[in-house]
Design a protein around this motif. Structure first.
Motif, PDB file in Angstrom:
ATOM      1  N   ARG A  25       0.730  -1.137  -0.237  1.00 55.76           N
ATOM      2  CA  ARG A  25       0.038  -0.059   0.144  1.00 55.76           C
ATOM      3  C   ARG A  25       0.788   1.282   0.022  1.00 55.76           C
ATOM      4  NH1 ARG A  25      -3.514  -1.342   3.968  1.00 55.76           N
ATOM      5  NH2 ARG A  25      -2.109  -0.765   5.671  1.00 55.76           N
ATOM      6  N   GLU A  26       2.065   1.256   0.726  1.00 54.10           N
ATOM      7  CA  GLU A  26       2.825   2.374   0.875  1.00 54.10           C
ATOM      8  C   GLU A  26       3.819   2.439  -0.433  1.00 54.10           C
ATOM      9  OE1 GLU A  26       4.598   1.951   4.571  1.00 54.10           O
ATOM     10  OE2 GLU A  26       2.795   2.692   5.709  1.00 54.10           O
ATOM     11  N   LEU A  27       3.939   1.442  -1.269  1.00 56.66           N
ATOM     12  CA  LEU A  27       5.161   1.733  -2.311  1.00 56.66           C
ATOM     13  C   LEU A  27       4.469   2.719  -3.309  1.00 56.66           C
ATOM     14  CD1 LEU A  27       5.433  -2.009  -3.275  1.00 56.66           C
ATOM     15  CD2 LEU A  27       7.244  -0.567  -2.324  1.00 56.66           C
ATOM     16  N   GLN A  28       5.575   3.385  -3.647  1.00 59.45           N
ATOM     17  CA  GLN A  28       5.465   4.669  -4.637  1.00 59.45           C
ATOM     18  C   GLN A  28       5.732   3.910  -6.240  1.00 59.45           C
ATOM     19  OE1 GLN A  28       4.249   7.747  -4.128  1.00 59.45           O
ATOM     20  NE2 GLN A  28       4.230   6.766  -2.108  1.00 59.45           N
ATOM     21  N   VAL A  29       4.695   3.357  -6.834  1.00 58.49           N
ATOM     22  CA  VAL A  29       4.889   2.280  -7.934  1.00 58.49           C
ATOM     23  C   VAL A  29       3.545   2.955  -8.589  1.00 58.49           C
ATOM     24  CG1 VAL A  29       6.181   0.840  -6.960  1.00 58.49           C
ATOM     25  CG2 VAL A  29       3.720   0.144  -6.989  1.00 58.49           C
ATOM     26  N   PRO A  30       3.496   2.529 -10.060  1.00 58.90           N
ATOM     27  CA  PRO A  30       2.362   2.645 -10.947  1.00 58.90           C
ATOM     28  C   PRO A  30       1.211   1.838 -10.203  1.00 58.90           C
ATOM     29  CG  PRO A  30       4.351   2.339 -12.287  1.00 58.90           C
ATOM     30  CD  PRO A  30       4.735   2.161 -10.959  1.00 58.90           C
ATOM     31  N   GLU A  31      -0.052   2.333 -10.515  1.00 65.24           N
ATOM     32  CA  GLU A  31      -1.061   1.527 -10.059  1.00 65.24           C
ATOM     33  C   GLU A  31      -1.171  -0.111 -10.487  1.00 65.24           C
ATOM     34  OE1 GLU A  31      -4.256   0.907  -7.631  1.00 65.24           O
ATOM     35  OE2 GLU A  31      -2.813   2.363  -7.780  1.00 65.24           O
ATOM     36  N   GLY A  32      -0.740  -0.164 -11.823  1.00 65.51           N
ATOM     37  CA  GLY A  32      -0.802  -1.577 -12.241  1.00 65.51           C
ATOM     38  C   GLY A  32       0.098  -2.375 -11.521  1.00 65.51           C
ATOM     39  N   VAL A  33       1.360  -2.038 -11.303  1.00 64.30           N
ATOM     40  CA  VAL A  33       2.355  -2.831 -10.258  1.00 64.30           C
ATOM     41  C   VAL A  33       1.477  -3.100  -8.922  1.00 64.30           C
ATOM     42  CG1 VAL A  33       4.618  -2.686  -9.226  1.00 64.30           C
ATOM     43  CG2 VAL A  33       4.331  -2.070 -11.416  1.00 64.30           C
ATOM     44  N   ARG A  34       1.073  -2.100  -8.371  1.00 68.12           N
ATOM     45  CA  ARG A  34       0.286  -2.182  -7.156  1.00 68.12           C
ATOM     46  C   ARG A  34      -0.862  -3.336  -7.244  1.00 68.12           C
ATOM     47  NH1 ARG A  34       1.007   1.229  -3.716  1.00 68.12           N
ATOM     48  NH2 ARG A  34       0.886   3.144  -4.943  1.00 68.12           N
ATOM     49  N   MET A  35      -1.495  -3.305  -8.289  1.00 70.97           N
ATOM     50  CA  MET A  35      -2.474  -4.231  -8.589  1.00 70.97           C
ATOM     51  C   MET A  35      -1.776  -5.662  -8.341  1.00 70.97           C
ATOM     52  SD  MET A  35      -5.112  -2.217 -10.783  1.00 70.97           S
ATOM     53  CE  MET A  35      -6.224  -3.687 -10.993  1.00 70.97           C
ATOM     54  N   ALA A  36      -1.017  -5.839  -9.309  1.00 67.45           N
ATOM     55  CA  ALA A  36      -0.168  -6.998  -9.392  1.00 67.45           C
ATOM     56  C   ALA A  36       0.296  -7.626  -8.075  1.00 67.45           C
ATOM     57  CB  ALA A  36       0.865  -7.075 -10.528  1.00 67.45           C
ATOM     58  N   LEU A  37       0.985  -6.848  -7.350  1.00 65.05           N
ATOM     59  CA  LEU A  37       1.251  -7.272  -6.120  1.00 65.05           C
ATOM     60  C   LEU A  37       0.098  -7.453  -5.183  1.00 65.05           C
ATOM     61  CD1 LEU A  37       4.237  -4.606  -5.464  1.00 65.05           C
ATOM     62  CD2 LEU A  37       4.337  -6.968  -5.680  1.00 65.05           C
ATOM     63  N   SER A  38      -1.040  -6.733  -5.299  1.00 69.51           N
ATOM     64  CA  SER A  38      -2.249  -7.269  -4.406  1.00 69.51           C
ATOM     65  C   SER A  38      -2.644  -8.602  -4.575  1.00 69.51           C
ATOM     66  CB  SER A  38      -3.114  -6.149  -4.663  1.00 69.51           C
ATOM     67  OG  SER A  38      -2.773  -4.973  -4.080  1.00 69.51           O
TER      68      SER A  38
END
Length: 81
Positions: A25-38
């Motif tokens: 949640r705290e990572l400063q990454v593009p939303e697509g990367v955050r979604m992949a990690l989720s």
């Protein structure tokens, strides 16, 4: 005694999952990367219901990837860590 070890592993995985969710949640990454990690976290959570040892292994690998700055490209639909 086996049950005690299992409970400890459940607690460890639960704590690590909580930490992983916070970190993602705290990572400063593009939303697509955050979604992949989720998605990867969801896969680990689902795995924990059926094979706790496998889930712990997957979670350890995901945490190591986060520590080393290795993130998915965000374009993959595969949620496997």
């Amino acid at each position: 005694m086996e049950g005690d070890n299992q409970l400890k592993l459940y607690a460890q995985v639960a704590d690590q999952l909580k930490e992983a969710h916070i970190r993602v949640r705290e990572l400063q990454v593009p939303e697509g990367v955050r979604m992949a990690l989720s998605r990867k976290l969801l896969v680990v959570t689902a795995a924990a219901k059926h094979d706790l040892t496998d889930a712990a292994t997957r979670l350890d690998r995901l945490m190591k990837d986060l520590d080393e700055g290795r993130f998915p490209d965000g374009n993959s639909l595969d949620g496997t860590p």
